[in-house]
Design a protein around this motif. Structure first.
Motif, PDB file in Angstrom:
ATOM      1  N   ARG A 107      -9.256   5.103  -3.669  1.00  0.00           N
ATOM      2  CA  ARG A 107      -9.916   4.442  -2.544  1.00  0.00           C
ATOM      3  C   ARG A 107      -9.744   2.937  -2.720  1.00  0.00           C
ATOM      4  O   ARG A 107     -10.328   2.334  -3.615  1.00  0.00           O
ATOM      5  N   LEU A 108      -8.921   2.348  -1.859  1.00  0.00           N
ATOM      6  CA  LEU A 108      -8.661   0.918  -1.985  1.00  0.00           C
ATOM      7  C   LEU A 108      -9.778   0.055  -1.421  1.00  0.00           C
ATOM      8  O   LEU A 108     -10.075  -1.016  -1.952  1.00  0.00           O
ATOM      9  N   GLU A 127      -3.985   4.127   4.144  1.00  0.00           N
ATOM     10  CA  GLU A 127      -4.256   2.811   3.566  1.00  0.00           C
ATOM     11  C   GLU A 127      -3.759   1.700   4.490  1.00  0.00           C
ATOM     12  O   GLU A 127      -4.427   0.677   4.657  1.00  0.00           O
ATOM     13  N   VAL A 182       0.849  -1.188   0.000  1.00  0.00           N
ATOM     14  CA  VAL A 182       0.000   0.000   0.000  1.00  0.00           C
ATOM     15  C   VAL A 182       0.886   1.240   0.000  1.00  0.00           C
ATOM     16  O   VAL A 182       2.104   1.151   0.196  1.00  0.00           O
TER      17      VAL A 182
END
Length: 472
Positions: A152-153, A72, A67
């Motif tokens: 946006r993970l 994150e 990440v």
């Protein structure tokens, strides 16, 4: 209620199925690992399960993800927390790698002995250190921050379910299914176009940085099965026409107990990806970033054992400095060094306090005088047959080995300005990012050993603590 243990096991299975669809060579790796494991079990019998039952070894996986930002990383901690996986250890690959690998890492895994036995799924998780001027200048750091901040993970619903699962110890059937589906989807390889020029700019700094910060989402970088004979697997994969990296990372193959961790992988494969050119055209090309890793786990070592391992690694480097040798030649030199310094039996590892074991009463005393009381000294308890020792599996990672796997699969060495000062980002900083403590692996192993000694003390009716072997 689907508890955290069941969520972890189910997620590991789903991730494995998904990754096998994305990287078919991974399925071959799993098949060969299981084939080798069956053969070792047939050849060695119960001794093959000395470091875990065959059911555990067969199901065992470790994943790796990367990440880009503290935010994150904190979200990842929440997702794995729902599955009873906690951050253990701190790994600075910036220092361990000779090429450009600008990340710090931890491993999310179970920490309780029973949870490890139930399912030891672990995920090695790396985060970019964008403020490190050896890799990123001020302008690139700013633009990288803007890119990463805009993506946006993990969907809010996944994080909401993760928080609930961690707080309540699990989820009901419907929500568990939703959580598992969302979590698996979050780590699928994206089909969104990748900006060619942006990816290339980051790749000049580091292939790892490009894989993290040059794409719109995260993904599983590799998923690792466990094998009982990694040398046999290496040969067999090569015979199947799959290109392996040049060497097995970690301790050498030798005629003593397996310690720590040995790892290898097949080389990163060309995978089709969609790119957007600067003129707006969308084209298909490929990237080589994902590979197939496999591991053989040994006995967890104490700080003294780790110091010996590091000393022997340095001695090996010195012995081979300036020489070009094959992997077999390197292993032969390393094995000779080990045979001169490392105990060749588990009993000597115990008495030298070099490795961690659990201890168990036998009910059958062979070396004591008839009618004698059990001693409160561990070495005597073992020698007289009051107790036996079982090795504790090494559940963690070696920074140098991890860096070696990364480096063996990079498309380029990247660039690193060694004249600049590195960013100070240590274990405390990473714990602050995660919002939860980083567990110390040695403390976890020591607590498992201590709990076993407490059980032995109670079962033998001793009135004082059992003394560990004295070490110099």
């Amino acid at each position: 209620m689907v508890d955290s243990t069941a969520l972890r096991a189910a997620f590991a299975r789903r991730l494995s199925a998904m990754y096998g669809t994305e990287v078919p060579a991974y399925n071959t790796l799993v098949d060969v690992a299981q084939e080798v494991n069956r053969e070792v079990l047939e050849r060695m019998g119960a001794d093959a399960e000395r470091l875990g039952s065959i059911d555990r070894v067969t199901a065992e996986r470790h994943g790796a993800i990367r990440v880009g930002t503290p935010a994150e990383m904190a979200q990842v901690a929440r997702i794995f927390g729902a599955m009873g996986m906690y951050p253990v250890g701190y790994y600075d690959l910036r220092e361990a790698a000779s090429s450009s690998v600008p990340v710090v890492s931890t491993a999310f895994r179970p920490v309780d002995e029973a949870e490890l036995a139930a399912n030891p799924f672990r995920v090695f998780t790396s985060m970019l250190v964008t403020g490190d001027r050896r890799f990123f200048d001020e302008d690139l750091e700013r633009r990288l921050g803007e890119f990463l901040g805009a993506r946006r993970l993990f969907p809010p619903r996944l994080l909401e379910l993760a928080d609930r699962a961690e707080a309540e110890g699990g989820l009901d059937d419907r929500e568990a299914e939703e959580f598992l589906a969302l979590a698996t989807q979050a780590f699928e390889l994206s089909r969104e176009p990748v900006s060619r020029s942006w990816y290339t700019e980051l790749e000049r700094v580091s292939s790892v940085a490009a894989d993290i910060g040059g794409v719109p989402s995260t993904h599983v970088n590799h998923l690792t099965p466990r094998v009982l004979d990694i040398d046999a697997l290496y040969t067999r994969m090569s015979e199947r026409g799959i290109t392996m990296i040049d060497a097995i990372q970690g301790p050498p193959r030798w005629n003593g107990p397996d310690l720590l961790l040995r790892q290898t992988s097949f080389r990163a494969l060309a995978e089709p990806r969609v790119f957007r050119e600067d003129d707006g055209r969308v084209v298909e090309d490929d990237l080589r970033v994902r590979f197939g890793e496999v591991e053989a786990r040994g006995i967890a070592v104490t700080p003294a054992g780790r110091a010996l391992y590091d000393e022997l690694s340095a001695a090996l480097d010195a012995a081979l400095a300036g020489q070009r040798v094959t992997a077999e030649e390197r292993n032969a030199v390393a094995a000779k060094l080990w045979e001169g310094r490392v105990p060749s039996t588990e009993a000597e590892l115990v008495t030298g306090d070099l490795a961690y074991f659990t201890f168990h009463t036998t009910g059958h005393v062979t070396g004591a005088r008839p009618g004698s009381a059990p001693p409160a000294d561990l070495a005597a308890l073992l020698a007289e047959g009051w107790v036996t020792a079982r090795p504790i599996v090494y559940e963690d990672f070696l920074p140098r080995s991890a860096a070696g796997i990364f480096q063996s699969n990079l498309t380029s060495d990247g660039s690193k300005d060694a004249t600049r000062a590195g960013a100070d980002f240590g274990a405390d900083a990473l714990a602050g990012v995660l919002g939860r403590p980083l567990h110390d692996p040695y403390e976890l192993y020591a607590s498992i050993r201590a709990a076993s000694l407490a059980r032995v003390r109670d079962e033998l009716g001793l009135d004082r603590e059992i003394a560990l072997p004295a070490t110099s």
